[in-house]
Enzyme design. Structure first.
Site, mmCIF file in Angstrom:
data_model
loop_
_atom_site.group_PDB
_atom_site.id
_atom_site.type_symbol
_atom_site.label_atom_id
_atom_site.label_comp_id
_atom_site.label_asym_id
_atom_site.label_seq_id
_atom_site.Cartn_x
_atom_site.Cartn_y
_atom_site.Cartn_z
ATOM 1 N N PHE A 136 1.182 -1.164 0.158
ATOM 2 C CA PHE A 136 0.138 -0.264 -0.084
ATOM 3 C C PHE A 136 0.758 1.129 0.079
ATOM 4 O O PHE A 136 1.770 1.189 1.066
ATOM 5 C CB PHE A 136 -0.908 0.325 1.374
ATOM 6 N N ASP A 220 9.330 3.142 2.393
ATOM 7 C CA ASP A 220 8.083 3.290 2.127
ATOM 8 C C ASP A 220 8.166 2.943 3.755
ATOM 9 O O ASP A 220 7.460 1.515 3.616
ATOM 10 C CB ASP A 220 7.005 2.480 0.988
ATOM 11 N N LYS A 249 3.145 9.269 8.861
ATOM 12 C CA LYS A 249 2.531 9.016 9.360
ATOM 13 C C LYS A 249 3.201 9.737 10.840
ATOM 14 O O LYS A 249 2.305 10.562 11.759
ATOM 15 C CB LYS A 249 1.791 7.887 9.449
HETATM 16 C C1 LIG Z 1 -0.761 5.161 5.377
HETATM 17 C C2 LIG Z 1 0.132 4.816 4.522
HETATM 18 C C3 LIG Z 1 0.214 5.367 3.033
HETATM 19 C C4 LIG Z 1 -0.281 6.636 3.183
HETATM 20 O O1 LIG Z 1 -0.148 8.160 2.926
HETATM 21 P P1 LIG Z 1 -1.188 9.345 3.144
HETATM 22 O O2 LIG Z 1 -0.570 10.006 4.519
HETATM 23 O O3 LIG Z 1 -2.511 9.134 3.727
HETATM 24 O O4 LIG Z 1 -0.955 9.532 1.798
HETATM 25 C C5 LIG Z 1 1.194 5.116 1.792
HETATM 26 N N1 LIG Z 1 2.172 4.543 2.413
HETATM 27 C C6 LIG Z 1 2.341 3.250 4.040
HETATM 28 C C7 LIG Z 1 3.251 2.270 3.374
HETATM 29 C C8 LIG Z 1 1.364 3.640 4.806
HETATM 30 O O5 LIG Z 1 1.051 2.850 5.393
#
Ligand SMILES: *Cc1c(COP(=O)(O)O)cnc(C)c1O
Length: 387
Positions: A136, A220, A249
């Site tokens: 994701f 990521d 986050k």
């Molecule tokens: C939450 C998340 C995203 C997206 O972050 P947003 O701030 O909602 O755009 C991307 N990559 C990972 C691994 C995430 O957990």
């Protein structure tokens, strides 16, 4: 306050299946609804409130900065932004940082950075970005393309081209996919995908494969970063320094921020006018993030590891638990027979907030949660799992 809930349902776009809870205030790992009922928080606003609700030091820094300098645009220098970048580099080994506002925006920046690096060096034909099945990476059109889950590839056609997904652990598929690629993007623990940690051997091999071909290895760490797994970055568990790491986050401790951390190789790939973000590096947000980075010292990180082990010890052998996954204070629980969503609903009714990811219950407690709140939350959760 049924009124607020129905007002929200009428006027806010219905893109979220909200729980039947109106949160009015919070402190530490405990929040209150409008009737004064208390809840133990095992969600941190999905990994965001790493210092819990309304940490005093964080709130003081944010409000002092809001009174001093709220926003300048990126045409000028400000202290909180420069200090945050310096601190992040000193703590992680990266050379330069780009600030945006979210995880998706950070990943967009990483993709642009990787494509530019490759284009500068090799020209056309090397723009592909490889990601993993079940990953994701965000909700923008391009990060949806990067996301390796078919469920997200609907309705919004045409999606951005140039992405390919390979199954985690499949080195043969990866080797083929890296032909014509500029980057591989991975989550060390796939969060939204069900809290699935990558195999250490796969990570090591993939890292070497990328290095040998000058394909950028991008982590990521939007969810796994900022101490969530017991290390500042999850890459430190694997003993590697990816070319690029994205954060979001937990970095702001409750305010919107995203960051692209760039190693020496790509630190000067993007020049003036090639990328930007109006709110990126905002002084108020950075003032809060500076507190977060300062607070995530070795002592707190060791405590995160300890509390992660405590959570696992409570789930180990607990009736109703089929499997436990994740790293540190990022925990996935596969229930024996119950549905994860039902467990989350029952937990709410008993005063505990938990998340779900796919068929798992997902726990992302504040990193600063005290032992009493953690124990109380685990008591509630295990009683539901057993039931
Ligand atoms: C939450 C998340 C995203 C997206 O972050 P947003 O701030 O909602 O755009 C991307 N990559 C990972 C691994 C995430 O957990």
């Amino acid at each position: 306050m049924k009124d607020i809930k129905s007002t929200d349902r009428q006027y806010v776009m219905n893109t979220y299946a909200r729980f039947d809870l109106l949160i009015e205030s919070g402190k530490g790992a405990i929040c209150r609804d409008e009737k004064g009922n208390e809840y133990v928080d095992f969600t941190s606003g999905i990994g965001v409130n790493c210092l819990g609700w309304c940490d005093d030091e964080w709130a003081d820094a944010v409000s002092a900065q809001a009174h001093k300098l709220n926003h300048t645009s990126n045409l000028y220098y400000t202290e909180p932004c420069a200090l945050l970048a310096q601190k992040l580099c000193a703590r992680t080994g990266y050379a330069k940082v780009f600030f945006g506002n979210s995880g998706a925006e950070a990943n967009e920046g990483a993709i642009k950075l990787a494509r530019k690096y490759s284009y500068d060096k090799y020209g056309d034909g090397r723009s592909k970005v490889v990601t993993l099945v079940n990953s994701f990476h965000g909700r923008t059109i391009s990060t949806l393309s990067a996301t390796g889950q078919d469920g997200y590839h609907k309705w919004f056609f045409p999606f951005t081209g140039g992405f390919e997904h390979v199954p985690a652990g499949d080195l043969y598929a990866l080797s083929n996919a890296l032909e014509g690629a500029c980057a591989l993007v991975v989550e060390f623990v796939q969060g939204e995908g069900g809290v699935v940690a990558l195999d250490a051997n796969f990570v090591a091999e993939a890292y070497e494969m990328c290095r040998a071909r000058d394909v950028l290895f991008v982590a990521d760490e939007v969810q796994t970063g900022m101490g969530r797994t017991g290390k500042l970055l999850a890459s430190q568990h694997f003993g590697i320094l990816p070319d690029i790491t994205t954060l979001a986050k937990g970095l702001g401790g409750g305010l919107p921020i995203g960051a692209v951390l760039a190693g020496e190789k790509v630190a000067n790939t993007l020049g003036a006018g090639m990328h930007g973000s109006t709110f990126g590096g905002n002084p108020v947000v950075c003032a809060g993030a500076n507190v977060v980075v300062d607070r995530l010292d070795d002592k707190l990180l060791a405590d995160v590891a300890r509390k992660g082990e405590y959570i696992r010890s409570r789930l180990d052998g607990c009736p109703g638990v089929k499997a436990v996954s994740g790293l540190g204070m990022m925990v996935g629980i596969l229930p024996e027979t119950k549905k994860a969503a039902d467990i989350a609903k029952q937990a709410l009714a008993k005063g505990l907030l938990v998340l779900t990811a796919k068929d798992r219950v997902r726990l992302l407690p504040p990193l600063t949660i005290d032992d009493a709140a953690l124990e109380k939350g685990m008591d509630i959760l295990t009683s539901i799992l057993k039931d």
